[in-house]
Every structure is written in C-alpha cells, then in structure tokens.
Design an enzyme around this catalytic site. Sequence first.
Site, short mmCIF file in Angstrom:
data_model
loop_
_atom_site.label_atom_id
_atom_site.label_comp_id
_atom_site.label_asym_id
_atom_site.label_seq_id
_atom_site.Cartn_x
_atom_site.Cartn_y
_atom_site.Cartn_z
CE LYS A 105 -3.89 2.12 0.18
NZ LYS A 105 -5.14 1.77 -0.72
CG ASP A 135 -6.21 -0.10 -2.85
OD1 ASP A 135 -5.44 -0.72 -3.31
OD2 ASP A 135 -7.14 -0.08 -3.30
CG ASP A 194 -8.89 -16.20 5.83
OD1 ASP A 194 -7.57 -17.14 6.12
OD2 ASP A 194 -9.64 -16.27 7.04
#
Length: 356
Positions: free
Chosen positions: A190, A222, A250
């Site tokens: 990021k 993102d 996940d």
Amino acid sequence: MKIAILPGDGIGTEIVAEAVKVLEALDLKFEMEQALVGGAAYEAHGHPLPESTLNLAKQADAILFGAVGDWKYDKLDRPLRPEQAILGLRKNLGLFANFRPAICYEELVGASSLKPELVSGLDILIIRELTGDIYFGQPRGRRISPDGAFAGADEAFDTMRYTRPEVERIARVAFEAARKRSKRVTSVDKANVLETFQFWKDIVIEVHKDYPDVALDHMYVDNAAMQLVKEPKRFDVVVTGNMFGDILSDEASMLTGSIGMLPSASLNTQNQGLYEPSHGSAPDIAGKGIANPLATILSAAMMLRFSLNQTEAADRIEAAVKKVLAQGFRTADIYSPGTQKVSTAQMGQAVLKALA
Ligand code: NAD
C-alpha cells in the site's frame, strides 16, 4: 526426525488424529510426541502455551498443529487466550515465512463461489511475512480514561513497522519459491499511502536484482483483493506483509471451494516449520465428526517436503488426496449431489486406503 503433535482445540483433535494415522502409515522413522496447546493447555496448565509444550516444539524438527480457540475464552485477558499460543510459537521459533498455497482441485471446481472457468487450474502461492507489521509493532495500546478503565478509553493505536532484514528475507523466500514455479512474483503493498509499504516496495525491488530470471510486479492491496476474485489465475507467487497476507490468504482460500482443503506452512531460517490447516478450530462443528481433515493431511505433506526432506512421501500423500476426491468422497463442506458424503474418520480411512 522428531515431530511435535499439537492438536489444540475444537476440531483440531479430530483432524490431527487423521493426519497422524496417515504419517504412521508411511513406514518412515518418526518420533512423534503430543502436547496440549491453546484452550486445552489453558484448562490443564493455566496457560495456552505452557513451558513444556514450547520446549517440545523447540526440540522438534517440525510441528503438526491443529487449531486453537473457542468463543468461551473471549473474556480471558489477551495473554491467556488460546490464539496467543500460535503467536508465541511463531515468535519463539522465529517462524517468519508463511506459505499458503491455494489450489483448486478439478473435482471441486463446482464448490468454489466463483465461476468454474475462473478457478479451474488455479494454483497460487501466497507468502505472508509473519513476524513484523502492525501485529507486533510497538508502541500499541489504549489510552486509559482518567478512572483507569479500558472501557472508557478514548483512543487506541497500533504501530505498523518493518525492518530491512525482515523485508529482505521474505523477499528472498518469495523469489526462491518462484524459481521452483512459474518465475513470477507479485509484491502486494500500500505504497501509495503508507510509509512502511513504500519501504517494503523499495527493498523488494533491491532484492529482485539478485533474481533477474524472475518477473516481478507490484500491486496495491485493494486492487489485489479485487483481482483475486476477478482474475485469480493472473497470480502465481504473491508476497506481502503480515496483515495484508492474513486477509488475502483467507480470500484466496475461498476460491478453492473450502477452507477445509487448505494447508499452510510457517518456516524459520533453519527450515524448522509449523504446519497447520488454514482454518480455525470451528467450534460450530467440533465433536460432530464432520470436519474436513484434508487440509491437515496436506499440511503433513508440506511438512514432509519442507522440513523433513521426504519429497517422495509428500508426493504420495498429495496423490492419495487427489485420488479420494476423484473417487467422489466428500466431507460436508465440499459435498455436492452425486458425490458420497463421509465423516472425518471415513475421509481419513479413504486417504489411508488410497495411500496403500
Ligand atoms: P474457523 O476457520 O474455525 O471456521 C470458519 C467456518 O469454516 C466455520 O463455519 C467452520 O465450521 C468452517 N470450517 C473450518 N474448518 C473446517 C473444516 N476443516 N471442515 C469443515 N468446515 C470447516 O474460523 P472462526 O469460526 O472465525 O474461528 C473459530 C475459532 O478458531 C476462534 O476462536 C478463532 O480465534 C480460532 N482460529 C484459530 C486459528 C488457528 O488456530 N491458527 C485460525 C483461525 C481462527
């Protein structure tokens, strides 16, 4: 070869029992020793990671871990909660590299929440840094209200932090892993917003100079979260920090149909490793005998490959798992009409039979 067996809580005991039977069936000379961890250890010894369990883990070449946790411990002080055991093991053993493969088996393509053509043939490896980032950075805390109560605090903070050696060593692990696959690494950061991740990106670019045969690209987290569901097969090796890796791995797990299928490995610099399924202790299905043991059995295969140098045995286990899926055996989490629904123990038996 010494293996510490730490089943833990909830379905942990049920799924680890099946993996142990598979290891025993291999005819290799293992010394396996079992110990309590998590909530079970808290009940018996007043601590989720007792000294005796930690010592056993330190002496072992590898650790096969089930899962820890139960909502009944949510009110305990944080250091006594079952989940602290896993953090303690990572810290004490220096386990810094978490490997989470997400492979979509052809037979389970229909169990994915994505369209079959998006996941068919999917085989990605997420490498998550485990010892740094916002989970461990200091200072952290809550500013206590004047009456001394946390509940009345009006500010809380955690520190995102990485050091050069931490980023360098995980970048090297990723480039080395890519060399054994399709030679592509995506570093997820990021950097547009966070100083820590501009630093991460700069160091990954520096380390990459030693791996000119591997292609490197960078992606903001993102966008990576979006691309994982839009076009997951564009990825091969993904390397990222502790928090982004926690979330993205996940997300990737669901592409494959069930979290009950996904193994993981956490390694230190000596290749000593902790091997566990990617899922938790699933208190909602614990004791019912319906949990999927395949993630744990596949974790045992990773253990043989990475820490115990038994590649052939690892291949045999993975082939046996593919075979039982092809034969149509399914635990409830991956069941679809036309296949045969089996219990945890029956799935373990099916793998043993396929192995033989
Ligand atoms: P979870 O992974 O335990 O369960 C999420 C869902 O997936 C549940 O519906 C569960 O039934 C299902 N599931 C998980 N494993 C399965 C399996 N092998 N077969 C079939 N279905 C399976 O996550 P959660 O419910 O958020 O957490 C439960 C407890 O586990 C919490 O205490 C949490 O802190 C702990 N946890 C531990 C670890 C670990 O030990 N490394 C990791 C994650 C969560």
